[in-house]
Design a protein around this motif. Structure first.
Motif, PDB file in Angstrom:
ATOM      1  N   VAL A 152       1.385   6.403 -19.238  1.00 34.06           N
ATOM      2  CA  VAL A 152       0.413   5.314 -19.385  1.00 34.06           C
ATOM      3  C   VAL A 152      -0.921   5.363 -18.382  1.00 34.06           C
ATOM      4  O   VAL A 152      -0.616   5.929 -17.257  1.00 34.06           O
ATOM      5  CB  VAL A 152       1.028   3.736 -18.988  1.00 34.06           C
TER       6      VAL A 152
ATOM      7  N   ARG B  96      -4.809   3.417 -16.949  1.00 27.41           N
ATOM      8  CA  ARG B  96      -5.872   2.111 -17.088  1.00 27.41           C
ATOM      9  C   ARG B  96      -7.139   2.807 -17.069  1.00 27.41           C
ATOM     10  O   ARG B  96      -7.331   3.491 -16.367  1.00 27.41           O
ATOM     11  CB  ARG B  96      -5.372   1.346 -15.943  1.00 27.41           C
TER      12      ARG B  96
ATOM     13  N   TYR C 295      -5.262  -0.854 -20.972  1.00 28.71           N
ATOM     14  CA  TYR C 295      -4.178   0.111 -20.598  1.00 28.71           C
ATOM     15  C   TYR C 295      -3.930   0.783 -21.946  1.00 28.71           C
ATOM     16  O   TYR C 295      -3.842   0.304 -22.905  1.00 28.71           O
ATOM     17  CB  TYR C 295      -3.067  -0.837 -20.015  1.00 28.71           C
TER      18      TYR C 295
ATOM     19  N   LEU D 138       0.076  -4.863 -19.739  1.00 29.82           N
ATOM     20  CA  LEU D 138       1.378  -4.174 -19.843  1.00 29.82           C
ATOM     21  C   LEU D 138       2.449  -4.611 -20.231  1.00 29.82           C
ATOM     22  O   LEU D 138       3.663  -4.087 -20.165  1.00 29.82           O
ATOM     23  CB  LEU D 138       1.536  -3.796 -18.133  1.00 29.82           C
TER      24      LEU D 138
ATOM     25  N   TRP E 291       2.171  -5.007 -26.354  1.00 29.02           N
ATOM     26  CA  TRP E 291       1.641  -3.580 -26.695  1.00 29.02           C
ATOM     27  C   TRP E 291       1.499  -3.409 -28.058  1.00 29.02           C
ATOM     28  O   TRP E 291       2.122  -4.113 -28.957  1.00 29.02           O
ATOM     29  CB  TRP E 291       2.346  -2.451 -26.184  1.00 29.02           C
TER      30      TRP E 291
ATOM     31  N   THR F  66      -2.886  -1.740 -11.363  1.00 33.88           N
ATOM     32  CA  THR F  66      -3.522  -2.816 -12.138  1.00 33.88           C
ATOM     33  C   THR F  66      -4.936  -3.009 -11.337  1.00 33.88           C
ATOM     34  O   THR F  66      -5.206  -2.457 -10.266  1.00 33.88           O
ATOM     35  CB  THR F  66      -3.176  -4.150 -12.220  1.00 33.88           C
TER      36      THR F  66
ATOM     37  N   TYR G 145       2.701  -0.560 -11.073  1.00 34.06           N
ATOM     38  CA  TYR G 145       3.890  -0.553 -12.153  1.00 34.06           C
ATOM     39  C   TYR G 145       4.378   0.631 -12.652  1.00 34.06           C
ATOM     40  O   TYR G 145       3.584   1.541 -12.445  1.00 34.06           O
ATOM     41  CB  TYR G 145       3.600  -1.574 -13.208  1.00 34.06           C
TER      42      TYR G 145
ATOM     43  N   ILE H  43       5.868   2.234 -16.032  1.00 38.42           N
ATOM     44  CA  ILE H  43       6.446   2.184 -17.606  1.00 38.42           C
ATOM     45  C   ILE H  43       7.271   3.248 -17.736  1.00 38.42           C
ATOM     46  O   ILE H  43       7.110   4.480 -17.548  1.00 38.42           O
ATOM     47  CB  ILE H  43       5.161   2.249 -18.485  1.00 38.42           C
TER      48      ILE H  43
ATOM     49  N   LEU I 254       9.061  -2.084 -18.368  1.00 45.28           N
ATOM     50  CA  LEU I 254       8.238  -2.342 -17.373  1.00 45.28           C
ATOM     51  C   LEU I 254       8.755  -2.625 -16.180  1.00 45.28           C
ATOM     52  O   LEU I 254       9.517  -3.658 -15.896  1.00 45.28           O
ATOM     53  CB  LEU I 254       7.108  -3.289 -17.636  1.00 45.28           C
TER      54      LEU I 254
END
Length: 520
Positions: A36, A38, A43, A64, A67, A262, A268, A270, A286
């Motif tokens: 992932v 950003r 994202y 996040l 999806w 973020t 975070y 994934i 997540l």
């Protein structure tokens, strides 16, 4: 939220709960080997697709948690090699393995290995596509889990595992255009049993190499998430475990994935659920990330040892975005297939069409490579089967164009298979159920329209149903346990083949698959 979210997930709850919180998994289906990034407020993620075509799924999210599929990187798997084609179908469990997505010089870049053909890459200005024709960077076998990285001076690098040689993790330099490895630059930076799932980052001037490896915990081998850290890209590196893993029955071993920050500065991770074995495959999770003494800690450090624990839910990272209604409805009115469709290996192009009858998907019959082997039936068009408390997938088909010897209908498959369909013999169309060779014959069908439905619960116990009017459905065949096989969760699909000739077709009018949002 963390106290009861694990229980909620076991009851079939998933994703956005509509009250500012979420429950893992955020996607309850097979989105294996995720990465992932950003870009601005958006994202983007990728997920491996193995032997399915098109290859390397591309996803998009604003928060996040919710999806959607937006495309694929590889349009034609034969650009990788001939074994993926409909006349061979020889890459079950192989094909497009884990890769990485990055944004560099105003383009999206994706790199991945196949275990048999080597290293490939492509770029795009729009992650939804089109992607540039696939480029083979390196023809080699026995490598996986790569990730590119461009340093502050513009020099590109690639990290990857040679699993065929003791799981050595190598660091290479990339050419200026990113299309070649400078092979004489290869340096082994780490080795341990099963070391793979590689990602490389530079955060506040420090280099971080993320990977996982297999270690013995309390007498059981589990996949453990590790991080290497150094002020110099070639090391020397410090090493630390960054999340505890306890096995399938406890945390389902989150491991393959990527870090993302973020806009507000929060971090975070994934990840997929890494052990597999469940019918839904490796689902998307997540987890929050906190930084302690310059190390990222995945999950929550519950005992102060500097290592995180699995988190089954929490507050959404970004508020203000509605819960996605996970639906894969398709009326085939578009000029192209929806992104959630993938074929089993590369399909035969002249045996399917969206234009032969506008508003319908026409599936012509193909002769299988082996008439006694369902896994050699070409042009099976598939989707992921999800694991929720209630699942129902229904297809409406027109069967007036069928020919003698043809069979067509709705299927599930992974390691085994199960179908409900129509078999035409001597001008008569008969309902047929087939569970890996165990066949049940049903009534003769006199109409030209048929509805087929698959219904299954959170345990993956499936029942097929049929209807001749679209209103009243009748159960048919035995219960079937959805399963896992070839590193894939269960796939639900549509098929059409003829063991006697190349004659016959069906027209698919609509396909509707919706899943329950919450459990009890």
């Amino acid at each position: 939220m963390e106290d009861n979210s694990y229980l909620l997930s076991q009851k079939g709850s998933w994703g956005d709960q509509g009250d500012g919180t979420y429950v893992n998994p955020v996607l309850p289906g097979d989105y294996s080997d995720p990465d992932v990034i950003r870009v601005g407020d958006d994202y983007y993620g990728i997920s491996s697709t193995l032997h399915c075509s098109p290859g390397m799924a591309v996803l998009h999210s604003k928060d996040l948690v919710n999806w959607s599929m937006i495309g694929h990187v590889v349009d034609d798997l034969t650009s990788i090699g001939p074994e993926y084609n409909y006349d061979r179908m020889n890459r079950y469990g192989r094909g497009v393995w884990a890769g990485a997505i990055r944004f560099h010089e105003d383009k999206f870049w994706v790199y991945f290995f196949t275990p048999d053909e080597g290293l490939f890459m492509s770029t795009a200005s729009d992650p939804a596509g089109p992607w540039e024709p696939l480029h083979q960077v390196w023809e080699v076998t026995g490598w996986d889990d790569c990730c590119p990285f461009w340093d502050d001076d513009g020099q590109g690098y690639l990290v990857a595992t040679n699993f065929a040689n003791n799981y050595n993790i190598h660091l290479f330099k990339l050419s200026e255009d990113g299309k070649e490895l400078l092979n004489d630059s290869g340096t082994i930076i780490h080795q341990y049993k099963g070391s793979e799932a590689n990602k490389i980052y530079k955060i506040n001037g420090t280099y971080f190499f993320f990977h996982s490896e297999v270690r013995c915990k309390e007498g059981v081998e589990v996949r453990v998430v590790m991080m290497l850290r150094s002020e110099h890209i070639y090391g020397p590196y410090e090493e630390r475990e960054i999340i505890h893993t306890h096995g399938m029955d406890v945390d389902r071993e989150p491991n393959q994935g990527g870090l993302v920050q973020t806009v507000s500065g929060d971090w975070y991770f994934i990840s997929h659920q890494g052990t597999g074995g469940y019918y839904e495959g490796r689902t998307l999770h997540l987890l929050p990330v906190t930084w302690i003494d310059g190390w990222p800690i995945i999950g929550i450090d519950t005992d102060g040892d500097g290592i995180g624990e699995m988190v089954w839910g929490g507050r959404k990272p970004i508020s203000g975005h509605p819960a996605t209604v996970l639906s894969t409805y398709d009326d085939f009115d578009r000029a192209v297939l929806e992104p959630h469709w993938e074929w089993n290996h590369q399909p035969r192009a002249d045996k399917w069409s969206l234009t032969a009858r506008p508003g319908y998907l026409r599936l012509h019959a193909c002769q299988p490579i082996d008439k006694d082997n369902f896994f050699t039936v070409c042009n099976i068009i598939t989707q992921r089967a999800f694991r929720t408390v209630h699942n129902a997938a229904m297809v409406k088909i027109e069967i007036g164009g069928m020919a003698d010897g043809q069979e067509a209908g709705l299927c599930h498959f992974a390691q085994t298979y199960c179908t409900i369909g129509v078999h035409q013999l001597n001008g008569r169309r008969v309902l047929k159920f087939n569970s890996s060779g165990i066949i049940v014959w049903g009534p003769q069908l006199t109409g030209s329209t048929l509805w087929l439905r698959s219904v299954w619960n959170i345990d993956g116990i499936n029942r097929f149903e049929y209807s001749v009017d679209g209103v009243h459905f009748t159960s048919f065949g035995d219960a079937y346990q959805l399963g896992w096989g070839n590193y894939r969760g269960d796939r639900i699909g549509l098929y059409s083949y003829n063991c006697e000739s190349e004659q016959g077709y069906i027209d698919v009018d609509q396909f509707c698959y919706e899943v329950a949002r919450s459990g009890e």
